[in-house]
Scaffold this motif. Structure first.
Motif, PDB file in Angstrom:
ATOM      1  N   ALA A 138     -17.597 -10.177 -36.006  1.00 12.75           N
ATOM      2  CA  ALA A 138     -17.778 -10.350 -37.452  1.00 12.75           C
ATOM      3  C   ALA A 138     -17.166 -11.652 -37.930  1.00 12.75           C
ATOM      4  CB  ALA A 138     -17.157  -9.161 -38.185  1.00 12.75           C
ATOM      5  N   TYR A 139     -15.980 -11.967 -37.433  1.00 13.23           N
ATOM      6  CA  TYR A 139     -15.333 -13.217 -37.833  1.00 13.23           C
ATOM      7  C   TYR A 139     -16.163 -14.415 -37.374  1.00 13.23           C
ATOM      8  CZ  TYR A 139     -11.859 -16.953 -38.069  1.00 13.23           C
ATOM      9  OH  TYR A 139     -11.218 -18.123 -38.339  1.00 13.23           O
ATOM     10  N   ALA A 140     -16.658 -14.356 -36.133  1.00 14.32           N
ATOM     11  CA  ALA A 140     -17.449 -15.480 -35.615  1.00 14.32           C
ATOM     12  C   ALA A 140     -18.728 -15.666 -36.430  1.00 14.32           C
ATOM     13  CB  ALA A 140     -17.788 -15.233 -34.142  1.00 14.32           C
ATOM     14  N   SER A 141     -19.404 -14.569 -36.768  1.00 18.49           N
ATOM     15  CA  SER A 141     -20.648 -14.685 -37.517  1.00 18.49           C
ATOM     16  C   SER A 141     -20.411 -15.198 -38.931  1.00 18.49           C
ATOM     17  CB  SER A 141     -21.343 -13.322 -37.570  1.00 18.49           C
ATOM     18  OG  SER A 141     -21.651 -12.876 -36.261  1.00 18.49           O
ATOM     19  N   SER A 142     -19.240 -14.880 -39.504  1.00 17.65           N
ATOM     20  CA  SER A 142     -18.958 -15.316 -40.865  1.00 17.65           C
ATOM     21  C   SER A 142     -18.791 -16.826 -40.976  1.00 17.65           C
ATOM     22  CB  SER A 142     -17.688 -14.624 -41.381  1.00 17.65           C
ATOM     23  OG  SER A 142     -16.532 -15.116 -40.707  1.00 17.65           O
ATOM     24  N   LEU A 143     -18.583 -17.506 -39.868  1.00 22.60           N
ATOM     25  CA  LEU A 143     -18.400 -18.958 -39.901  1.00 22.60           C
ATOM     26  C   LEU A 143     -19.714 -19.703 -40.109  1.00 22.60           C
ATOM     27  CD1 LEU A 143     -15.838 -19.346 -36.952  1.00 22.60           C
ATOM     28  CD2 LEU A 143     -15.372 -19.217 -39.395  1.00 22.60           C
ATOM     29  N   GLY A 144     -20.849 -19.000 -39.914  1.00 25.60           N
ATOM     30  CA  GLY A 144     -22.130 -19.642 -40.141  1.00 25.60           C
ATOM     31  C   GLY A 144     -22.500 -20.662 -39.102  1.00 25.60           C
ATOM     32  N   GLN A 145     -21.996 -20.532 -37.889  1.00 23.27           N
ATOM     33  CA  GLN A 145     -22.274 -21.465 -36.801  1.00 23.27           C
ATOM     34  C   GLN A 145     -22.978 -20.722 -35.672  1.00 23.27           C
ATOM     35  OE1 GLN A 145     -21.721 -24.679 -37.073  1.00 23.27           O
ATOM     36  NE2 GLN A 145     -20.643 -24.494 -39.044  1.00 23.27           N
ATOM     37  N   PRO A 146     -23.696 -21.449 -34.801  1.00 16.94           N
ATOM     38  CA  PRO A 146     -24.333 -20.786 -33.647  1.00 16.94           C
ATOM     39  C   PRO A 146     -23.298 -20.007 -32.839  1.00 16.94           C
ATOM     40  CG  PRO A 146     -25.086 -23.047 -33.843  1.00 16.94           C
ATOM     41  CD  PRO A 146     -23.972 -22.877 -34.839  1.00 16.94           C
ATOM     42  N   THR A 147     -23.625 -18.757 -32.518  1.00 17.11           N
ATOM     43  CA  THR A 147     -22.658 -17.857 -31.893  1.00 17.11           C
ATOM     44  C   THR A 147     -23.260 -17.251 -30.636  1.00 17.11           C
ATOM     45  OG1 THR A 147     -21.714 -17.330 -34.058  1.00 17.11           O
ATOM     46  CG2 THR A 147     -21.162 -15.853 -32.244  1.00 17.11           C
ATOM     47  N   LEU A 148     -22.420 -17.148 -29.606  1.00 17.36           N
ATOM     48  CA  LEU A 148     -22.833 -16.571 -28.326  1.00 17.36           C
ATOM     49  C   LEU A 148     -21.756 -15.602 -27.869  1.00 17.36           C
ATOM     50  CD1 LEU A 148     -24.605 -16.522 -25.702  1.00 17.36           C
ATOM     51  CD2 LEU A 148     -23.184 -18.418 -24.882  1.00 17.36           C
ATOM     52  N   ALA A 149     -22.178 -14.382 -27.490  1.00 16.05           N
ATOM     53  CA  ALA A 149     -21.260 -13.398 -26.913  1.00 16.05           C
ATOM     54  C   ALA A 149     -21.411 -13.423 -25.392  1.00 16.05           C
ATOM     55  CB  ALA A 149     -21.530 -12.011 -27.461  1.00 16.05           C
TER      56      ALA A 149
ATOM     57  N   LEU B 179     -20.277 -24.496 -31.293  1.00 20.04           N
ATOM     58  CA  LEU B 179     -20.822 -23.322 -30.628  1.00 20.04           C
ATOM     59  C   LEU B 179     -19.677 -22.332 -30.530  1.00 20.04           C
ATOM     60  CD1 LEU B 179     -22.926 -21.648 -29.179  1.00 20.04           C
ATOM     61  CD2 LEU B 179     -22.281 -22.797 -27.043  1.00 20.04           C
ATOM     62  N   VAL B 180     -19.835 -21.199 -31.205  1.00 20.67           N
ATOM     63  CA  VAL B 180     -18.797 -20.181 -31.226  1.00 20.67           C
ATOM     64  C   VAL B 180     -19.085 -19.171 -30.123  1.00 20.67           C
ATOM     65  CG1 VAL B 180     -17.608 -18.438 -32.607  1.00 20.67           C
ATOM     66  CG2 VAL B 180     -18.507 -20.500 -33.700  1.00 20.67           C
ATOM     67  N   ILE B 181     -18.078 -18.891 -29.301  1.00 17.01           N
ATOM     68  CA  ILE B 181     -18.240 -17.981 -28.163  1.00 17.01           C
ATOM     69  C   ILE B 181     -17.225 -16.859 -28.301  1.00 17.01           C
ATOM     70  CG2 ILE B 181     -18.073 -17.761 -25.651  1.00 17.01           C
ATOM     71  CD1 ILE B 181     -18.950 -20.679 -25.484  1.00 17.01           C
ATOM     72  N   VAL B 182     -17.718 -15.618 -28.141  1.00 15.03           N
ATOM     73  CA  VAL B 182     -16.848 -14.443 -28.261  1.00 15.03           C
ATOM     74  C   VAL B 182     -16.895 -13.677 -26.936  1.00 15.03           C
ATOM     75  CG1 VAL B 182     -16.281 -12.370 -29.576  1.00 15.03           C
ATOM     76  CG2 VAL B 182     -17.405 -14.312 -30.704  1.00 15.03           C
ATOM     77  N   PRO B 183     -15.824 -13.720 -26.121  1.00 14.32           N
ATOM     78  CA  PRO B 183     -15.790 -12.870 -24.931  1.00 14.32           C
ATOM     79  C   PRO B 183     -15.653 -11.406 -25.354  1.00 14.32           C
ATOM     80  CG  PRO B 183     -14.192 -14.673 -24.788  1.00 14.32           C
ATOM     81  CD  PRO B 183     -14.654 -14.591 -26.205  1.00 14.32           C
ATOM     82  N   VAL B 184     -16.525 -10.553 -24.813  1.00 12.01           N
ATOM     83  CA  VAL B 184     -16.520  -9.133 -25.184  1.00 12.01           C
ATOM     84  C   VAL B 184     -16.388  -8.312 -23.914  1.00 12.01           C
ATOM     85  CG1 VAL B 184     -17.769  -7.268 -26.310  1.00 12.01           C
ATOM     86  CG2 VAL B 184     -17.969  -9.605 -27.186  1.00 12.01           C
ATOM     87  N   ALA B 185     -15.294  -7.593 -23.785  1.00 12.42           N
ATOM     88  CA  ALA B 185     -15.099  -6.729 -22.622  1.00 12.42           C
ATOM     89  C   ALA B 185     -15.760  -5.378 -22.835  1.00 12.42           C
ATOM     90  CB  ALA B 185     -13.609  -6.548 -22.343  1.00 12.42           C
TER      91      ALA B 185
ATOM     92  N   LEU C  81     -17.364  -2.735 -26.314  1.00 12.14           N
ATOM     93  CA  LEU C  81     -17.638  -2.656 -27.748  1.00 12.14           C
ATOM     94  C   LEU C  81     -16.682  -1.667 -28.396  1.00 12.14           C
ATOM     95  CD1 LEU C  81     -21.528  -2.798 -27.820  1.00 12.14           C
ATOM     96  CD2 LEU C  81     -19.931  -4.507 -28.678  1.00 12.14           C
ATOM     97  N   ASN C  82     -15.725  -2.193 -29.141  1.00 12.12           N
ATOM     98  CA  ASN C  82     -14.787  -1.373 -29.884  1.00 12.12           C
ATOM     99  C   ASN C  82     -14.426  -2.116 -31.162  1.00 12.12           C
ATOM    100  OD1 ASN C  82     -13.052  -3.388 -29.026  1.00 12.12           O
ATOM    101  ND2 ASN C  82     -12.124  -2.123 -27.412  1.00 12.12           N
ATOM    102  N   ARG C  83     -13.455  -1.591 -31.876  1.00 15.41           N
ATOM    103  CA  ARG C  83     -13.107  -2.193 -33.163  1.00 15.41           C
ATOM    104  C   ARG C  83     -12.624  -3.634 -33.006  1.00 15.41           C
ATOM    105  NH1 ARG C  83      -8.077  -1.608 -36.191  1.00 15.41           N
ATOM    106  NH2 ARG C  83      -8.413  -2.326 -38.324  1.00 15.41           N
ATOM    107  N   ALA C  84     -11.859  -3.933 -31.948  1.00 15.48           N
ATOM    108  CA  ALA C  84     -11.345  -5.287 -31.750  1.00 15.48           C
ATOM    109  C   ALA C  84     -12.481  -6.276 -31.518  1.00 15.48           C
ATOM    110  CB  ALA C  84     -10.365  -5.300 -30.579  1.00 15.48           C
ATOM    111  N   SER C  85     -13.417  -5.925 -30.632  1.00 18.00           N
ATOM    112  CA  SER C  85     -14.510  -6.852 -30.344  1.00 18.00           C
ATOM    113  C   SER C  85     -15.437  -7.010 -31.544  1.00 18.00           C
ATOM    114  CB  SER C  85     -15.292  -6.368 -29.120  1.00 18.00           C
ATOM    115  OG  SER C  85     -15.812  -5.067 -29.347  1.00 18.00           O
ATOM    116  N   LEU C  86     -15.674  -5.925 -32.297  1.00 19.16           N
ATOM    117  CA  LEU C  86     -16.521  -6.047 -33.486  1.00 19.16           C
ATOM    118  C   LEU C  86     -15.864  -6.909 -34.556  1.00 19.16           C
ATOM    119  CD1 LEU C  86     -18.017  -2.455 -33.830  1.00 19.16           C
ATOM    120  CD2 LEU C  86     -19.123  -4.533 -32.986  1.00 19.16           C
ATOM    121  N   ARG C  87     -14.548  -6.837 -34.686  1.00 20.41           N
ATOM    122  CA  ARG C  87     -13.859  -7.732 -35.634  1.00 20.41           C
ATOM    123  C   ARG C  87     -14.033  -9.185 -35.208  1.00 20.41           C
ATOM    124  NH1 ARG C  87      -8.093  -7.143 -37.736  1.00 20.41           N
ATOM    125  NH2 ARG C  87      -9.027  -8.670 -39.130  1.00 20.41           N
ATOM    126  N   GLY C  88     -13.905  -9.449 -33.910  1.00 24.13           N
ATOM    127  CA  GLY C  88     -14.108 -10.805 -33.424  1.00 24.13           C
ATOM    128  C   GLY C  88     -15.522 -11.294 -33.664  1.00 24.13           C
TER     129      GLY C  88
END
Length: 738
Positions: free
Chosen positions: A625-636, A608-614, A616-623
């Motif tokens: 994008a990287y999480a989604s590219s792994l092909g695993q369940p993702t939660l922000a 389970l991939v989790i992305v803390p997002v403070a 929405l900017n370029r840094a959070s979108l890169r995070g």
């Protein structure tokens, strides 16, 4: 690996050659078998194109000179060379740091300590006998500059009339020196890979005895540096009284110089410190020769000493105290047995030869000085050392007094170099056995035990400053630790010969038994007679060090149980280790119960991939994008300080497209790290089979002064999540353009 000890017939059961590879011990047979079982069940999805990688890992496909990078004009691709197929070798240029400040510090370090040495040079960083003798004997030989004085200072408490006892006490000490020297002469071929008291006592008397011997040796080495430097500074201030107020700064400076010299490597340090030791030997031979010739000219008639009142009565305890104080002249006698691997081949034979030379010179110098001091009618007095008085009386005119004092001061100041050779090596052996931090296994740029050298210098400097460089205050602390190590080492050799009982074991056992008995007498005398004078500090310190060593070993044992390889569940029994008898029980120390974290196969991991997002900017979108590219369940996850901000963020999220499931947590007390960490812990508790991969977008700051301008919440979050099992934290860096 076992290896014959040459001419003696014993094997080095626990010794290993000191190499940089000691930091990376091989797997034991049980772990190797378990690794094979794990590999049989390892399944990973095949990459498109098979095993072909998108880049050439050997860096050999494109040899055009790339553009300069942060490493300067040298491109990173030139920092490696291909030695074998699928193997790169880092060149010396790979040591170059990436920042300007780092490169400046690297150049400064190279100027002070020299360029880094290749690991293959470890075989050439060994010492010839003529170089090893001054390096390892400086402590032993220099102790004759204060050992006789320490003995006479105790006898003088009972008045001038008791000074004649210095001759029989000196003779007894000579017997002790010979007995202990012969004992260590037998230890060297029995443990040709370097032993010392720690390994000898551990092998033959048990781990507890080995740790006590190690603690005693460590105290001895630290005090050797403090006492030697204090005595050397005292010799300087005896000749130049105006420098007396600067005793402490001078001593700390000397310790720093010794550290810097030893950080340059064993061979370089030997070349630096060899001449002062030989200068002292020549000066002492000249002093004894002229002094005894003048005594012979008057028929060896002793001059009357100045009358001194008695402050306590003559007793057996006082005589034993004087004997133990004089025994400080033997400190450093074990140095050669600890440093056998530092000699050139044949190591044990060269080491034994050097030991014989050392003990022979010690006996001659000690006996000659005690007898000459008695004939000259000299007594200890404050403000001037006894050796300075003897040199002044022997050479009343001319430059010889100054030369002798200069040589004495140098040997005393450099006598600490013996401890700088042996203390790090002792820590190496202890770290190898798990009783000391593993960082002491590391060999630095110059193939020296950098961490051990720094630890010794810091500890000695602290003691020197605490006692303000007072030699008389440090001497009572000296004998307990060193003779504890002597006693345990010789007792261990007695058990060693008794167990093996090979040819000639009777006389060898007798020699070690005599050495053990005499060392035990000195130990008990020093511990009891000097207990109130400061010896209690060493007794307490040894006990505390042993407890510390045990706790360190317990930690590493727990670490090994956690990290040791074991067959995966359902893999069936592991095959017997290579070389074991059929039906033999496993020899590994791993427990039968599996640890909490057992994901060792790809098919066992549930993500389970989790992305803390403070925001929405370029840094959070890169995070994201990287999480989604792994092909695993993702939660922000977004932490909001109030409902209004949470609603506003959800609107922004929907405007982005709501591509990833979002969970919003309102934190009315405005905390961020705590609620997020507890939320992740609750998620993991609800599904313990899940591995939570937390991807943290992080802005990389190029300048140090930028850091106070940012909260650095990413680092605080990473630190908070480290304690959670089943949680993996990784960063997606975003670099500033400026």
């Amino acid at each position: 690996m076992r290896r014959r000890g040459g001419g003696e017939d014993d094997e080095a059961e626990r010794g290993t050659v000191v190499t940089p590879s000691a930091e990376f011990p091989p797997l034991d047979p049980d772990e190797l078998a378990a690794l094979s079982r794990i590999g049989e069940r390892w399944r990973t999805p095949r990459c498109p194109g098979g095993d072909e990688l998108p880049v050439d890992p050997t860096l050999g496909r494109n040899r055009r000179r790339p553009a300069p990078t942060r490493f300067g004009r040298l491109a990173p691709i030139e920092m490696f060379m291909v030695e074998e197929q699928d193997e790169l070798v880092a060149t010396e240029a790979a040591h170059q740091p990436g920042s300007r400040l780092g490169r400046g510090l690297s150049r400064l370090r190279r100027a002070l300590f020299g360029p880094p040495l290749s690991s293959t040079a470890v075989l050439y960083e060994r010492m010839r006998k003529l170089v090893a003798l001054p390096i390892l004997s400086s402590d032993l030989l220099s102790s004759v500059a204060y050992g006789p004085e320490a003995m006479l200072a105790v006898l003088l408490l009972a008045g001038t009339a008791t000074l004649h006892l210095s001759l029989p006490l000196g003779a007894a000490l000579v017997v002790l020196m010979v007995a202990v020297g012969l004992s260590y002469r037998q230890t060297i071929p029995a443990y040709p890979h370097g032993a010392g008291s720690y390994i000898v006592a551990s092998d033959n008397l048990g781990a507890a005895s080995g740790l006590m011997a190690a603690a005693g040796l460590m105290m001895d080495y630290v005090l050797t540096v403090a006492v030697s430097v204090a005595a050397g500074v005292h010799a300087v201030t005896s000749a130049l009284p105006g420098l007396a107020p600067e005793t402490v700064p001078l001593g700390v400076l000397v310790i720093a110089v010794l550290l810097a010299g030893n950080l340059r490597g064993v061979r370089t340090a030997g070349n630096i410190f060899v001449l002062p030791t030989y200068a002292f030997i020549v000066a002492l031979v000249a002093l004894l020769a002229v002094g005894w010739l003048r005594a012979a000219g008057r028929g060896f008639a002793p001059l009357p000493p100045p009358p001194m009142p008695a402050v306590e009565g003559l007793s057996l305890l006082l005589v034993l105290r004087a004997f133990s104080s004089g025994a400080t002249s033997m400190t450093g006698i074990e140095a050669v047995s600890n440093a056998v691997p530092a000699f050139r081949p044949l190591e044990w034979r060269n080491a034994r030869t050097a030991l014989v030379w050392m003990v022979s010179m010690l006996v001659v110098f000690f006996a000659g000085l005690v007898g000459l001091i008695h004939l000259s009618g000299l007594v200890p007095r404050p403000g001037e050392t006894l050796l300075s008085q003897l040199a002044r009386a022997t050479f009343p005119t001319g430059p010889w007094y100054g030369l002798i004092q200069a040589a004495t001061a140098l040997i005393l100041l450099l006598a600490a170099n013996t401890a700088f050779n042996d203390f790090p090596r002792l820590l190496f052996f202890m770290a190898r056995d798990g009783h000391a931090p593993r960082r002491f296994l590391h060999l630095g740029d110059r193939l020296a035990f950098t961490n051990g050298l720094v630890a010794l210098a810091v500890a000695a400097a602290v003691i020197f400053v605490a006692f303000r460089g007072n030699t008389e205050a440090l001497i009572p602390l000296f004998a307990v630790g060193v003779f504890l190590a002597f006693t345990l080492s010789q007792a261990g050799m007695v058990v060693h010969w008794w167990r093996r009982r090979r040819s000639g074991w009777h006389h060898r056992l007798a020699i070690n038994a005599i050495g053990a008995a005499m060392s035990a007498v000195v130990l008990l005398t020093a511990a009891i007679g000097k207990f109130t004078e400061g010896a209690w500090v060493v007794v307490v310190a040894v006990a505390l060090l042993v407890l510390l060593f045990r706790r360190i070993h317990q930690h590493y044992a727990a670490l090994h149980r956690t990290l040791a390889l074991r067959p995966p569940p359902g893999a069936g029994p592991a095959p017997p280790p290579v070389g074991s008898a059929p039906g033999a029980a496993p020899t590994g120390s791993a427990p039968e119960t599996a640890p909490a974290e057992v994901e060792e196969l790809p098919q066992q991991v549930r993500h389970l991939v989790i992305v803390p997002v403070a925001r929405l900017n370029r840094a959070s979108l890169r995070g994201l994008a990287y999480a989604s590219s792994l092909g695993q369940p993702t939660l922000a996850v977004h932490i909001a300080p109030e409902e209004e901000e949470a609603d506003r963020f959800r609107e922004q999220w929907e405007a982005w497209g709501d591509h990833v499931r979002l969970e919003t947590i309102v934190s009315p007390y405005r905390a961020v790290i705590g609620p997020l960490a507890h939320y992740l812990e609750a998620l993991h508790a609800s599904r313990t089979d899940l591995t939570l991969t937390v991807i943290v977008p992080e802005v990389v700051l190029r300048r140090l002064w930028h850091r106070p301008l940012h909260s650095r919440a990413e680092q605080r979050l990473r630190k908070a999540l480290q304690a959670l099992p089943g949680v993996v934290v990784t960063s997606v860096p975003v670099h500033l353009a400026e």
